[in-house]
Motif scaffolding. Sequence first.
Motif, PDB file in Angstrom:
ATOM      1  N   HIS A  52       1.105  -1.165   0.067  1.00 36.89           N
ATOM      2  CA  HIS A  52       0.079   0.124  -0.028  1.00 36.89           C
ATOM      3  C   HIS A  52       1.054   1.448  -0.022  1.00 36.89           C
ATOM      4  O   HIS A  52       1.869   1.301   0.841  1.00 36.89           O
ATOM      5  CB  HIS A  52      -0.781  -0.135   1.393  1.00 36.89           C
ATOM      6  N   ILE A  53       0.552   2.151  -1.062  1.00 36.15           N
ATOM      7  CA  ILE A  53       1.475   3.343  -1.059  1.00 36.15           C
ATOM      8  C   ILE A  53       0.765   4.656  -0.662  1.00 36.15           C
ATOM      9  O   ILE A  53       1.271   5.638  -0.884  1.00 36.15           O
ATOM     10  CB  ILE A  53       2.093   3.346  -2.433  1.00 36.15           C
ATOM     11  N   GLY A  54      -0.609   4.790  -0.342  1.00 38.90           N
ATOM     12  CA  GLY A  54      -1.110   6.094  -0.116  1.00 38.90           C
ATOM     13  C   GLY A  54      -2.540   6.214  -0.300  1.00 38.90           C
ATOM     14  O   GLY A  54      -3.141   5.102  -0.820  1.00 38.90           O
ATOM     15  N   PRO A  55      -3.148   7.094  -0.266  1.00 39.12           N
ATOM     16  CA  PRO A  55      -4.684   7.692  -0.381  1.00 39.12           C
ATOM     17  C   PRO A  55      -4.935   7.588  -2.125  1.00 39.12           C
ATOM     18  O   PRO A  55      -4.017   7.400  -2.819  1.00 39.12           O
ATOM     19  CB  PRO A  55      -4.672   9.093  -0.178  1.00 39.12           C
ATOM     20  N   SER A  56      -6.057   7.706  -2.518  1.00 38.27           N
ATOM     21  CA  SER A  56      -6.582   7.312  -3.900  1.00 38.27           C
ATOM     22  C   SER A  56      -5.807   8.428  -4.662  1.00 38.27           C
ATOM     23  O   SER A  56      -5.792   8.191  -6.108  1.00 38.27           O
ATOM     24  CB  SER A  56      -8.097   7.442  -3.832  1.00 38.27           C
ATOM     25  N   THR A  57      -5.736   9.637  -4.396  1.00 39.33           N
ATOM     26  CA  THR A  57      -5.076  10.538  -5.306  1.00 39.33           C
ATOM     27  C   THR A  57      -3.914  10.279  -5.741  1.00 39.33           C
ATOM     28  O   THR A  57      -2.962   9.710  -5.174  1.00 39.33           O
ATOM     29  CB  THR A  57      -5.297  11.837  -4.802  1.00 39.33           C
ATOM     30  N   VAL A  58      -3.617  10.325  -7.296  1.00 40.84           N
ATOM     31  CA  VAL A  58      -2.169  10.150  -7.541  1.00 40.84           C
ATOM     32  C   VAL A  58      -0.987  10.728  -7.095  1.00 40.84           C
ATOM     33  O   VAL A  58       0.034  10.023  -7.073  1.00 40.84           O
ATOM     34  CB  VAL A  58      -2.072  10.200  -9.213  1.00 40.84           C
ATOM     35  N   ALA A  59      -1.172  11.920  -6.759  1.00 42.06           N
ATOM     36  CA  ALA A  59      -0.232  12.870  -6.108  1.00 42.06           C
ATOM     37  C   ALA A  59       0.218  12.412  -4.595  1.00 42.06           C
ATOM     38  O   ALA A  59       1.232  12.912  -4.335  1.00 42.06           O
ATOM     39  CB  ALA A  59      -0.726  14.275  -5.974  1.00 42.06           C
ATOM     40  N   GLU A  60      -0.758  11.633  -4.128  1.00 40.91           N
ATOM     41  CA  GLU A  60      -0.393  10.900  -2.816  1.00 40.91           C
ATOM     42  C   GLU A  60      -0.223   9.413  -2.964  1.00 40.91           C
ATOM     43  O   GLU A  60       0.148   8.829  -1.880  1.00 40.91           O
ATOM     44  CB  GLU A  60      -1.381  11.226  -1.826  1.00 40.91           C
ATOM     45  N   SER A  61       0.087   9.038  -4.095  1.00 41.14           N
ATOM     46  CA  SER A  61       0.284   7.597  -4.027  1.00 41.14           C
ATOM     47  C   SER A  61       1.214   7.113  -5.338  1.00 41.14           C
ATOM     48  O   SER A  61       2.217   6.995  -5.104  1.00 41.14           O
ATOM     49  CB  SER A  61      -1.251   6.822  -4.297  1.00 41.14           C
ATOM     50  N   TYR A  62       0.668   6.940  -6.528  1.00 40.69           N
ATOM     51  CA  TYR A  62       1.226   6.638  -7.692  1.00 40.69           C
ATOM     52  C   TYR A  62       2.501   7.694  -8.190  1.00 40.69           C
ATOM     53  O   TYR A  62       3.248   7.084  -9.086  1.00 40.69           O
ATOM     54  CB  TYR A  62       0.544   6.172  -8.961  1.00 40.69           C
ATOM     55  N   LEU A  63       2.313   8.931  -7.708  1.00 39.63           N
ATOM     56  CA  LEU A  63       3.518  10.074  -8.095  1.00 39.63           C
ATOM     57  C   LEU A  63       4.265  10.255  -6.900  1.00 39.63           C
ATOM     58  O   LEU A  63       5.113  10.871  -7.113  1.00 39.63           O
ATOM     59  CB  LEU A  63       2.608  11.166  -8.699  1.00 39.63           C
ATOM     60  N   ARG A  64       4.077   9.425  -5.896  1.00 36.61           N
ATOM     61  CA  ARG A  64       5.177   9.337  -4.885  1.00 36.61           C
ATOM     62  C   ARG A  64       6.440   8.642  -5.133  1.00 36.61           C
ATOM     63  O   ARG A  64       6.503   7.309  -4.664  1.00 36.61           O
ATOM     64  CB  ARG A  64       4.404   9.308  -3.373  1.00 36.61           C
ATOM     65  N   ALA A  65       7.594   9.325  -5.694  1.00 34.69           N
ATOM     66  CA  ALA A  65       8.661   8.393  -5.972  1.00 34.69           C
ATOM     67  C   ALA A  65       9.208   7.906  -4.683  1.00 34.69           C
ATOM     68  O   ALA A  65       9.762   6.708  -4.632  1.00 34.69           O
ATOM     69  CB  ALA A  65       9.829   9.145  -6.776  1.00 34.69           C
ATOM     70  N   ASP A  66       9.170   8.668  -3.473  1.00 33.94           N
ATOM     71  CA  ASP A  66       9.823   7.945  -2.072  1.00 33.94           C
ATOM     72  C   ASP A  66       9.161   6.896  -1.751  1.00 33.94           C
ATOM     73  O   ASP A  66       9.678   5.996  -1.263  1.00 33.94           O
ATOM     74  CB  ASP A  66       9.735   9.352  -1.086  1.00 33.94           C
ATOM     75  N   ARG A  67       7.572   6.995  -1.952  1.00 39.05           N
ATOM     76  CA  ARG A  67       7.067   5.464  -1.365  1.00 39.05           C
ATOM     77  C   ARG A  67       7.229   4.527  -2.308  1.00 39.05           C
ATOM     78  O   ARG A  67       7.116   3.395  -1.888  1.00 39.05           O
ATOM     79  CB  ARG A  67       5.704   5.890  -1.182  1.00 39.05           C
ATOM     80  N   LEU A  68       7.292   4.843  -3.570  1.00 37.58           N
ATOM     81  CA  LEU A  68       7.660   3.510  -4.487  1.00 37.58           C
ATOM     82  C   LEU A  68       8.873   2.936  -4.492  1.00 37.58           C
ATOM     83  O   LEU A  68       8.906   1.686  -4.323  1.00 37.58           O
ATOM     84  CB  LEU A  68       7.388   4.161  -5.837  1.00 37.58           C
ATOM     85  N   ILE A  69       9.984   3.795  -4.106  1.00 36.08           N
ATOM     86  CA  ILE A  69      11.139   3.324  -3.897  1.00 36.08           C
ATOM     87  C   ILE A  69      11.159   2.520  -2.398  1.00 36.08           C
ATOM     88  O   ILE A  69      11.973   1.444  -2.403  1.00 36.08           O
ATOM     89  CB  ILE A  69      12.302   4.287  -4.001  1.00 36.08           C
ATOM     90  N   ALA A  70      10.747   3.297  -1.562  1.00 40.19           N
ATOM     91  CA  ALA A  70      10.832   2.347  -0.105  1.00 40.19           C
ATOM     92  C   ALA A  70      10.011   1.182  -0.405  1.00 40.19           C
ATOM     93  O   ALA A  70      10.156   0.029   0.402  1.00 40.19           O
ATOM     94  CB  ALA A  70       9.856   3.423   0.840  1.00 40.19           C
ATOM     95  N   ALA A  71       8.865   1.066  -0.931  1.00 38.80           N
ATOM     96  CA  ALA A  71       7.990  -0.101  -1.209  1.00 38.80           C
ATOM     97  C   ALA A  71       8.784  -1.129  -1.946  1.00 38.80           C
ATOM     98  O   ALA A  71       8.957  -2.530  -1.452  1.00 38.80           O
ATOM     99  CB  ALA A  71       6.925   0.150  -1.909  1.00 38.80           C
ATOM    100  N   ALA A  72       9.560  -0.781  -2.979  1.00 36.09           N
ATOM    101  CA  ALA A  72      10.650  -1.718  -3.544  1.00 36.09           C
ATOM    102  C   ALA A  72      11.757  -2.346  -2.695  1.00 36.09           C
ATOM    103  O   ALA A  72      12.170  -3.435  -2.602  1.00 36.09           O
ATOM    104  CB  ALA A  72      11.223  -1.035  -4.686  1.00 36.09           C
ATOM    105  N   LYS A  73      12.390  -1.300  -1.815  1.00 35.83           N
ATOM    106  CA  LYS A  73      13.204  -1.920  -0.731  1.00 35.83           C
ATOM    107  C   LYS A  73      12.849  -2.719   0.365  1.00 35.83           C
ATOM    108  O   LYS A  73      13.309  -3.897   0.717  1.00 35.83           O
ATOM    109  CB  LYS A  73      13.894  -0.506  -0.099  1.00 35.83           C
ATOM    110  N   ALA A  74      11.408  -2.357   0.796  1.00 39.68           N
ATOM    111  CA  ALA A  74      10.657  -3.367   1.797  1.00 39.68           C
ATOM    112  C   ALA A  74      10.435  -4.639   1.318  1.00 39.68           C
ATOM    113  O   ALA A  74      10.481  -5.557   2.009  1.00 39.68           O
ATOM    114  CB  ALA A  74       9.417  -2.667   2.405  1.00 39.68           C
TER     115      ALA A  74
END
Length: 665
Positions: A52-74
């Motif tokens: 899970h990377i965040g709320p429904s809006t793209v600005a807080e989920s699919y456009l959050r590079a930091d969360r995507l990279i953290a998810a890959a690492k985790a």
Amino acid sequence: MRSIQKVLIANRGEIAVRIIQGARKLGLRTVAVYSDADRHARHVLEADQAVHIGPSTVAESYLRADRLIAAAKAAGAQAIHPGYGFLAENADFAQACADAGLVFVGPSPDAIALMGNKRASKIKMIDAGVPCVPGYEGADQDDATLLQEIGKIGFPVMIKAAAGGGGRGMRLCHSQDEAAAQIRSARSEAESAFGSGELILEKAVIGARHVEIQVFGDQHGQVVHLGERDCSVQRRHQKVVEESPSPAVDEALRARMGEAAVQAARSIDYQGAGTVEFLLGADGAFYFLEMNTRLQVEHPVTELVTGVDLVEWQFRIADGEPLPLSQDNITQQGHAIEVRLCAEDSRHGDVPQTGPVLRWRVPQGEGVRMDHGLVEGGEVSPFYDSMLGKLIVYGHDREAARLRLRRALVDTTLHGVISNIDFLQQIIQEADFASGDFHTGYIPAHFPDEQRAAETPDAAHWAVAAMVLYWDDTWQLYSEADFATDMLGWMSANRSEQYLKLRWEDVEQTVYLLNEGGRRCTVRVGDQQFHFDVDACDGFERQFYFEGVRRSARYTRQDHQIWVSFDARTWCYADLTLVPPAPPEAGSDGRICANSDGKLLDVAVQVGDQVAPGQTIAVLEAMKMEFQLTTPVAGRVVAVNASAGDQVANRQLIVELSVEENDDA
């Protein structure tokens, strides 16, 4: 051992599913990411893991590079595949992946940055000797300079956002009188969409085709092309139908365009999958448009005619392998056509639609492929692009593919949300498309807005809807009462017509049905009569003899609504037979509401303003499109309940008017 053994897909929907399938072929494990709205999405269910990377809006989920990279690492992934859209062509994201020790499945950040700017990329292509459309790509962006350059280029001229694509920030200008307004409009939309108001100007090539070349480069300096795709059937610069090969390209032209595309890729040391897009004039001259530094939506047609899995190639090249095939070993056989299935109302300006996925059935058979991210029982939300999937077919030649596509579209069922399936069927059956005679102006020329808006259900469709409703209720009654089916149609009293009151959009129709005994009935719509002999039903498809011919209709009921697919058309009716009268037309009471979930870009009125019928009250952005909210009545603004920048829900009250009385009443 491969350095990539697990990959995170930084995307959603059909492309995320496609990448998962491609990774699985290579034995790679996959990690999906999802927002609140996508918790139960198909790509989440298909992947080995999901984060899970965040709320429904793209600005807080699919456009959050930091969360995507953290998810890959985790999750322990070694690579990130961006798909297309979102961060796929974001150079900063590609660099952040590299800085985090992750393989970015795509080209270098420098290539992305260069080709992501239309002005810089055009200058580079001119230097590389690639044919380009005459125009202006200078650094001086003053409005006065642009107006002067427009005058030099001559009309018609295309004004384009330098930093984006997809038709955003693009305007076709026909005269000097409208040039200033078109520049302001294009710049404003470009700033909103891409964060940059930089523009370029190009001579508009009227009647041209949009033909693109698939290229691939590896880390060893090799670059190849895999032939062309014709993407000329567009609406508002958004592709609708794509095919390979192009009906307008012969072997000699293919070789010239392919060499130009390879030259473009080599000039920037390109690695991975990319697409070089050209305008192809009627005289055979072609001009560079842009280069997309990612996998394209329409990549499946290339896969079907070349036999190459482009996603597999992406992973192999990202892992340092050389290109699997040389240019001499890449061949094309047969023909493939793809159509984009979108949640859009084709009758009303292609407005994006939201709603539940009540029924979803994909076509089956040889040469038929459906890439999609839908789950029956799921929801089409307002937060993302309106494209739901792609239907792709293959045939030994173009006509075989076209006929197969026509049948596959008829066999595709989506109930619960309005889609463009019917419109796609009309395109595929139209004579000029069938002959291959089309260009980028095809849809406006053959399917003007007023023609599409005038489409309505015919009497036969109304009759089938009434028949299906009646027999569905009858079957359900007999099933619940455990009556024998041979009692169907039995009556103890004299037979008489029953009426059903149906509504489609704002059109109401009283339909009369006479049960003639057994499974026979006659339905009267106005002065037309239709005779049915009802056969089997599997709970989704009703089979019957209609005017002596065995036919079928697929349907889905929800509350008082029924979706009916019959005779290559799908309409949704409301059964008003036992329902109280409907409220007046939306907005006629002075309450101007949002027509979809979205973001308000502008509220054009203030309290006290006097407005006229048809006047724009607000501008709403939903699913990457802008919509004018207008008033159907005259009146004075008494309340403004939202502001520009607000996220609003469907049917949320935006502006209230004090409605003027009609003096003619």
